[in-house]
Design an enzyme around this catalytic site. Structure first.
Site, PDB file in Angstrom:
ATOM      1  N   GLU A  29     -63.099 -77.947  69.507  1.00  0.00           N
ATOM      2  CA  GLU A  29     -63.524 -77.868  68.111  1.00  0.00           C
ATOM      3  C   GLU A  29     -64.315 -79.124  67.751  1.00  0.00           C
ATOM      4  OE1 GLU A  29     -64.354 -77.489  64.270  1.00  0.00           O
ATOM      5  OE2 GLU A  29     -63.706 -75.854  65.574  1.00  0.00           O
ATOM      6  N   ARG A 104     -57.926 -68.147  52.977  1.00  0.00           N
ATOM      7  CA  ARG A 104     -58.447 -68.371  54.323  1.00  0.00           C
ATOM      8  C   ARG A 104     -57.756 -69.565  55.005  1.00  0.00           C
ATOM      9  NH1 ARG A 104     -63.265 -66.523  57.113  1.00  0.00           N
ATOM     10  NH2 ARG A 104     -63.620 -64.988  55.489  1.00  0.00           N
ATOM     11  N   ARG A 198     -69.230 -68.359  44.314  1.00  0.00           N
ATOM     12  CA  ARG A 198     -67.826 -68.220  44.679  1.00  0.00           C
ATOM     13  C   ARG A 198     -66.959 -69.153  43.845  1.00  0.00           C
ATOM     14  NH1 ARG A 198     -67.087 -65.973  50.110  1.00  0.00           N
ATOM     15  NH2 ARG A 198     -69.094 -65.691  51.158  1.00  0.00           N
ATOM     16  N   ASP A 315     -68.673 -64.419  64.727  1.00  0.00           N
ATOM     17  CA  ASP A 315     -69.949 -64.654  64.057  1.00  0.00           C
ATOM     18  C   ASP A 315     -71.045 -65.103  65.010  1.00  0.00           C
ATOM     19  OD1 ASP A 315     -69.013 -63.900  61.608  1.00  0.00           O
ATOM     20  OD2 ASP A 315     -68.942 -65.898  60.737  1.00  0.00           O
ATOM     21  N   ALA A 328     -64.118 -61.151  59.475  1.00  0.00           N
ATOM     22  CA  ALA A 328     -62.927 -61.679  60.142  1.00  0.00           C
ATOM     23  C   ALA A 328     -62.271 -60.610  61.010  1.00  0.00           C
ATOM     24  CB  ALA A 328     -61.935 -62.203  59.114  1.00  0.00           C
TER      25      ALA A 328
END
Length: 431
Positions: A29, A104, A198, A315, A328
């Site tokens: 990551e 999330r 959002r 994605d 997702a």
């Protein structure tokens, strides 16, 4: 087995593969910790079945908007709302489990808690990889931004819409192997022409002075209007409302978005965009103190996911607009099928290419179908499809957009994958 990217798809794959003691998994990551951008995530019954098959249902049930149950419930309540007077319902999408919603960050936490120690490596931004043909040693070497390297037999690119892995696959094919130059058009995401405002708000802010309950506290809502739509639903055990207000300029679809893809914006900009909409939409938007503005991008459907020992997932393979709440879920389905194939007893180093080919054969058609369908659905919600605002006919057509949810099942797709695998490989030494 190396995974580049620690979003939902990469984490589900790592957790699923960790069930197999003879498959070594390392997840790299770029950030210093796992984190997810965005706020709400919704999944459907077929994705819930996968989480149950992976032994995660109890953990996710505790953080959902409410404990999921199989009985039919309203997944989305569609209204025409682009008018100053009260709008009207024109379609109700009702399915078993309804739509299952999460914050999330909480969703990610469940996966992180299930990740075995030593699998995750942070601060590892992939910059390139080298694939070796027919080598007896590890087939791929990864190179990171800090100068370090790592070997692996398979590299899975779970590195999102701006995937480094996808870019290198396509560039290598064109530059080194004489591939069609048109493949390079799949590297950069395409702006959908849509921006989304959002915001999150505590349910208390939607309390009405007359003691009534705002509609979105009862059901997930889809407020529709010309060139715009607003999605709202509760998350975090019903304590928070996630709001996404979308606006589209079709003339800009496919053009370059010059500003940052995500940025803060003024509350006034958002409210001006929905001026003249029905009161309950405006009241809800007024409760969002600090909205963010997102330019929604998507990928052109890819013709393949696999190149040698390198494979794309989530994605990185099929970034899509959010109009079917499927991004997702499709990443999770990718991870489930790939893990089941790589963990199958007949998958070995010598038969690895066959397993990856089966993954592509099973997942690519479905992913691309949902990617295309998500764009079509968004056009329908904003009365830009062939039926315009012919609401009685439009509602029925919107319902058919969801047929893919039950045309197959995850277990059925797994069995189909195993059947294809049996035609390609023979048992030998494990990975």
């Amino acid at each position: 087995m190396d995974i580049s990217g620690g979003g939902i798809g990469g984490l589900v794959l790592a957790v699923a593969l960790s069930r197999y003691t003879d498959v070594q998994v390392d997840l790299y990551e770029a950030a210093d910790r796992f984190r997810e951008i965005g706020a709400g995530v919704m999944i459907w019954a077929r994705t819930w079945e996968i989480l149950a098959l992976l032994g995660l249902a109890d953990d996710f049930s505790r953080i959902a908007h409410a404990p999921p149950h199989r009985s039919p419930s309203i997944a989305l309540d569609y209204r025409r709302s682009d008018q100053p007077e009260e709008g009207s319902r024109f379609y109700v999408f009702e399915v078993p489990y309804g739509c299952i919603r999460f914050h999330r960050a909480h969703f990610l936490d469940v996966l992180v808690d299930r990740l075995p120690e030593g699998v995750a490596h942070f601060g590892k931004r992939l910059v390139s990889y080298t694939a070796r043909e027919g080598a007896s040693q590890a087939a791929v070497e990864l190179r990171f931004g800090d100068g370090s390297t790592a070997p692996c037999d398979v590299l899975v690119g779970c590195d999102g819409i701006k995937s480094i892995v996808r870019a290198q696959i396509l560039q290598n094919l064109v530059r080194d192997q004489g591939g069609d130059p048109a493949l390079l058009d799949h590297i950069e995401p395409v702006w959908s022409g849509t921006v989304a405002y959002r915001g999150l708000l505590p349910v208390e802010r939607l309390s009405k002075t007359d003691g009534g309950v705002h509609r979105t506290l009862e059901y997930p809502m889809m407020y529709c209007g010309k060139n715009k739509h607003v999605v709202s639903y509760t998350i975090s055990k019903g304590s928070i409302v996630n709001v996404v207000a979308l606006a589209t300029d079709l003339s800009l679809r496919g053009t370059e978005y010059a500003d940052p893809w995500t940025k803060e914006c003024s509350k006034e900009e958002m409210l001006d965009c929905y001026s003249g909409w029905e009161p309950e939409v405006v009241e809800m938007l007024q409760c969002i103190e600090k909205p963010t503005k997102w330019a929604l991008h998507e990928l052109k459907p890819l013709p393949f996911y696999v190149h040698g020992p390198v494979v794309l997932l989530g994605d990185a393979a099929h970034a899509m607009t959010p109009n079917q709440g499927a991004g997702a879920g499709q990443a999770i389905e990718d991870a489930f099928i790939l893990a089941e194939l790589l963990g199958h007893p007949s998958t070995t180093l010598s038969s690895l290419s066959g397993a990856l080919a089966v993954y592509e054969a099973v997942r690519l058609p479905m992913d691309n179908h949902v990617l295309r369908g998500s764009r079509v659905s968004g056009d329908m919600y904003e009365f830009n499809g062939p039926l315009g605002d012919d609401l009685p006919r439009l509602g029925t057509q919107i319902g058919h957009q969801w047929d893919w949810l039950w045309e197959t099942t995850p277990e059925g797709e797994r069995e189909r994958a195993f059947t294809l695998l049996a035609q390609k490989v023979t048992p030998r030494a494990r990975l």
